[in-house]
Enzyme design. Structure first.
Site, PDB file in Angstrom:
ATOM      1  N   ILE A  45       0.823  -1.198   0.000  1.00 50.36           N
ATOM      2  CA  ILE A  45       0.000   0.000   0.000  1.00 50.36           C
ATOM      3  C   ILE A  45       0.862   1.255   0.000  1.00 50.36           C
ATOM      4  O   ILE A  45       0.426   2.323   0.418  1.00 50.36           O
ATOM      5  CB  ILE A  45      -0.967   0.011   1.202  1.00 50.36           C
ATOM      6  CG1 ILE A  45      -0.181  -0.120   2.519  1.00 50.36           C
ATOM      7  CG2 ILE A  45      -2.013  -1.087   1.071  1.00 50.36           C
ATOM      8  CD1 ILE A  45      -1.063   0.015   3.755  1.00 50.36           C
ATOM      9  N   GLY A 104       6.468   0.175   1.029  1.00 47.05           N
ATOM     10  CA  GLY A 104       7.747  -0.400   0.621  1.00 47.05           C
ATOM     11  C   GLY A 104       7.957  -1.826   1.064  1.00 47.05           C
ATOM     12  O   GLY A 104       9.095  -2.312   1.103  1.00 47.05           O
ATOM     13  N   ARG A 128       2.223  -4.577  10.979  1.00 45.30           N
ATOM     14  CA  ARG A 128       2.573  -5.988  11.072  1.00 45.30           C
ATOM     15  C   ARG A 128       3.296  -6.535   9.852  1.00 45.30           C
ATOM     16  O   ARG A 128       3.741  -7.683   9.874  1.00 45.30           O
ATOM     17  CB  ARG A 128       1.299  -6.824  11.278  1.00 45.30           C
ATOM     18  CG  ARG A 128       0.346  -6.761  10.091  1.00 45.30           C
ATOM     19  CD  ARG A 128      -0.924  -7.549  10.333  1.00 45.30           C
ATOM     20  NE  ARG A 128      -0.750  -8.983  10.295  1.00 45.30           N
ATOM     21  CZ  ARG A 128      -0.635  -9.708   9.177  1.00 45.30           C
ATOM     22  NH1 ARG A 128      -0.644  -9.110   7.992  1.00 45.30           N
ATOM     23  NH2 ARG A 128      -0.501 -11.013   9.225  1.00 45.30           N
ATOM     24  N   THR A 156       6.229  -6.047   8.073  1.00 46.64           N
ATOM     25  CA  THR A 156       7.617  -6.521   8.160  1.00 46.64           C
ATOM     26  C   THR A 156       7.727  -7.661   9.159  1.00 46.64           C
ATOM     27  O   THR A 156       8.452  -8.642   8.926  1.00 46.64           O
ATOM     28  CB  THR A 156       8.545  -5.363   8.565  1.00 46.64           C
ATOM     29  OG1 THR A 156       8.462  -4.332   7.577  1.00 46.64           O
ATOM     30  CG2 THR A 156       9.994  -5.835   8.664  1.00 46.64           C
ATOM     31  N   GLU A 203       2.427   2.832  12.484  1.00 46.85           N
ATOM     32  CA  GLU A 203       1.715   3.764  13.357  1.00 46.85           C
ATOM     33  C   GLU A 203       2.569   4.296  14.514  1.00 46.85           C
ATOM     34  O   GLU A 203       2.376   5.437  14.942  1.00 46.85           O
ATOM     35  CB  GLU A 203       0.461   3.098  13.930  1.00 46.85           C
ATOM     36  CG  GLU A 203      -0.608   2.808  12.909  1.00 46.85           C
ATOM     37  CD  GLU A 203      -0.615   1.339  12.520  1.00 46.85           C
ATOM     38  OE1 GLU A 203       0.491   0.766  12.425  1.00 46.85           O
ATOM     39  OE2 GLU A 203      -1.706   0.783  12.312  1.00 46.85           O
TER      40      GLU A 203
END
Length: 369
Positions: free
Chosen positions: A74, A77, A117, A119, A315
């Site tokens: 999204i 990366g 979440r 990575t 976040e």
């Protein structure tokens, strides 16, 4: 910490600025600076409910590799991060890794793209699948070379046995393995330790990994207009392990800018379920001129559970920004802004309320004398 020169603001507060007449009467603007600090912690990978991800990895012909997982990119990366993780685990170059079909109708599920979440969950599952694929290739070569499989190492497209002269390109190694009937393919799933929460009081461990951060904000408050200018943000965040340090800095900077907008400008309003702020003329967003100087400090405290030691930074980067700015406003002019956004009008109202209280206190003291 030296504050950088502050840019011009895009927020329209001209109507609050002193008129030429006021300036002539000596109504000079008074700007005051302050600094504030705030910290945060943030949970990643839910254990209160089931969180899971799956992936396939193959070391392919030509010494390249492909990764298939239902991850959703999204704009953060994640595909670059997954290519870097697979490349490191397989000993190939990141540009030789192809992230395959991400349609969950044809690839393992990776669950949602949110809650910081990606990575942690997808990165770990790709690492596990890559290790299985590499293990199959290493076993074939170890049998051929008469060495232990754990002596097989690879990097930059070459594979060798430590302490020996055995070495070949990854391209030749894959061809050799396939000639022996072995396809270096791996699959894996990675899930959290689902513990749930207490059904009555909600007690428990809701997240598998926790990240921590701290930010310092420096602001300048115009006591005539109420305008707040953020001069600089210094942000230190624990990410477990930085797979892509530049990407981490980008996440931190993006989170800070988003929080700056929420803290000082953005005021989304609804009227009977219909937005009354449908355009940017009324709904103010930060522009490049509003972005302060940001200094990012990456702290690496590896996660003890995940195979990569990574955590995440989505976040969490924006959590401490607003309280740090509000604390800086208090440090500058001594008023607490308790309702967001901290618009010039609200800052002025708070300043006038404080002046009124101080005036009443002085009057009471004089009357008592």
């Amino acid at each position: 910490m030296e504050a950088p020169p502050h840019p011009a603001r895009s927020v329209a507060v001209r109507r609050l600025l002193p008129t030429p007449g006021e300036k002539e009467r000596g109504h000079l603007m008074a700007r005051k600076r302050g600094r504030g600090v705030a910290g945060c912690w943030y949970g990643i990978a839910r254990t209160a409910t089931v969180d899971r991800a799956g992936a396939w990895v193959e070391i392919d012909d030509g010494g390249t590799a492909k990764v298939v997982t239902g991850v959703t990119e999204i704009g953060e990366g994640i595909l670059t991060v997954l290519a870097q993780i697979a490349a490191e685990e397989l000993g190939v170059r990141p540009e030789d890794v192809t992230i395959g079909d991400n349609d969950t109708a044809r690839s393992p599920e990776a669950a949602h793209a949110g809650a910081t979440r990606q990575t942690y969950m997808i990165g770990n599952v790709v690492a596990l699948a890559s290790r299985e694929a590499f293990g199959k290739l290493a076993q074939v070569l170890a049998d051929e070379w008469g060495v232990a499989p754990d002596t097989i190492e690879a990097a930059s497209g070459e594979i060798w046995a430590e302490g020996t002269n055995h070495k070949m390109t990854m391209d030749r190694a894959v061809h050799f393995a396939k000639s022996r009937g072995v396809v270096p393919l791996g699959s894996a799933s990675f899930g959290t330790d689902t513990t749930g929460l207490h059904p009555v009081d909600g007690a428990g461990r809701p997240w598998q990994a926790y990240v921590f951060g701290c930010q310092v904000a420096e602001v300048e408050v115009d006591t005539i207009t109420g305008e707040v200018q953020v001069l600089g943000i210094w942000a230190a965040h624990d990410v477990g392990r930085a797979v892509n340090p530049k990407g981490v800095e980008g996440q931190i900077e993006g989170g800070i800018v988003q929080a700056l907008g929420q803290g000082l400008m953005e005021d989304y309003k609804l009227d009977k379920g219909v937005t009354s702020t449908p355009g940017l003329a009324k709904y103010i967003l930060p522009t490049s001129l509003d972005v302060p100087h940001i200094t990012s400090v990456i702290v690496e405290d590896p996660d003890p559970i995940g195979p990569l030691g990574v955590k995440g930074i989505g976040e969490p980067a924006m959590v401490p920004t607003i309280p740090a700015i509000m604390n800086a406003i208090y440090d500058a002019v001594g008023v607490r802004i308790t309702e967001l956004p901290a618009t010039p009008e609200k800052v002025l109202m708070a300043l006038k309320a404080r002046e009124r209280v101080e005036s009443e206190r002085r009057a009471a003291a004089q009357a008592a004398e």
